[in-house]
Design a protein around this motif. Sequence first.
Motif, short mmCIF file in Angstrom:
data_model
loop_
_atom_site.label_atom_id
_atom_site.label_comp_id
_atom_site.label_asym_id
_atom_site.label_seq_id
_atom_site.Cartn_x
_atom_site.Cartn_y
_atom_site.Cartn_z
N GLY A 107 -2.83 4.01 -23.24
CA GLY A 107 -3.13 2.66 -22.76
C GLY A 107 -2.48 2.30 -21.44
N VAL A 118 -13.94 -7.51 -23.99
CA VAL A 118 -12.51 -7.30 -24.24
C VAL A 118 -12.18 -7.75 -25.65
N VAL A 120 -9.05 -8.27 -28.29
CA VAL A 120 -7.59 -8.41 -28.36
C VAL A 120 -7.18 -8.29 -29.82
N ILE A 145 -7.12 -4.52 -26.00
CA ILE A 145 -5.74 -4.85 -25.64
C ILE A 145 -4.94 -5.01 -26.92
N ASP A 146 -3.87 -4.25 -27.04
CA ASP A 146 -3.02 -4.36 -28.23
C ASP A 146 -1.62 -3.86 -27.87
N GLN A 147 -0.61 -4.53 -28.44
CA GLN A 147 0.77 -4.15 -28.14
C GLN A 147 1.44 -3.42 -29.30
N ILE A 162 -5.86 -0.59 -23.50
CA ILE A 162 -4.80 -1.11 -22.64
C ILE A 162 -3.65 -1.55 -23.53
N LYS A 163 -2.52 -0.88 -23.43
CA LYS A 163 -1.37 -1.25 -24.25
C LYS A 163 -0.60 -2.38 -23.57
N ALA A 166 -1.44 -9.49 -24.57
CA ALA A 166 -2.60 -10.16 -23.97
C ALA A 166 -2.25 -11.51 -23.35
N VAL A 171 -1.14 -7.40 -17.79
CA VAL A 171 -1.94 -6.67 -18.78
C VAL A 171 -3.41 -7.08 -18.67
N ALA A 175 -6.95 -4.95 -17.68
CA ALA A 175 -8.21 -4.98 -18.43
C ALA A 175 -9.35 -5.54 -17.58
#
Length: 331
Positions: A107, A118, A120, A145-147, A162-163, A166, A171, A175
Amino acid sequence: MNIEQFKHIYFRLPVIARLLLTIVIVMLVFGSVIHLVEPEQFPTIFDGIWWAIVTGSTVGYGDYVPLSTAGRLIGILLILTGGGVITFYIALFSAFTVKHEKDLSDGKVAYQGMNHIVFVGWNERTKKLIEITKKHKQKTEIILIDQTLTNVPYQQYPIHFIKGDATDDIVLEKANIKHASRVVITADATNNERQADHFTILATVAIRGNNREVPIIVEILTTNQVENAIRAGANTVLRPNDFISSLLYHELYKTKSKPFETIIQLLANNQLHHYELPKELEDKPFLYVLQEFKKDDCLLIGIIRDNEWKLNPKAELKLIKNDILVTLESW
């Protein structure tokens, strides 16, 4: 351009670009020199460059061969320098490709496309959404998008990961949120409902700040946060808890109805469609239009008029221009 300016530009280039430029310069130099040293064997500079590339890459076709001692010495220097440079370039390019693939899975690579969706949050609902979207909209690009995830194998899941958080503008820029076609924010099942809703609302604010026009669909778990989500900029707020509670109630007091799982499966096998009211159906009652759509196995369940949903309206309601028809159809 003087030498200092060239050096300034050269050393600002990426490593692979610098190496490729070096190879080009080396091939041009050796090709020109061999043409000057043995003009009969190498009639043009292009012939010399061709020989330099073939020799430096260790292919060795043998169509051009230096015969003089000076020419052979040039060939030795080319093999020792150009061959090493080309080999190093190939090895570096291979390493770059492997690293790029790993960065995609981890990511770290920014997305450069446009008109993408997108998502999230990574959970079972997101997985199902990706599966359905790719099944029916194969060309749609999906950004996740995620952490919480460490990596997402892009070969297994057809998405761009994409790490990160959001709510972070950096970040969101990775994206390419400014050029997204829509955004879906699902609730974080790892947090309690209040924390999950707070994150959803903060993410909505951040996304709306970066893109004023993009439609944002959010999942809110607690009733008292619905208005906050709307104020934050959400276009559509979904309350899954209310829906599930309603289904549980009907299941609790069922008589001979189908099992709860069957109801869920029935809904999963159908999808909502929006249609502009055809001109020939203007000023027709809802019941008449319903019957017309049913001929094509489409179940008309309501309309959208002036951005207001009217589900199961009265049979005699006259449909007017700009009404949006909402139908339920099988996948």
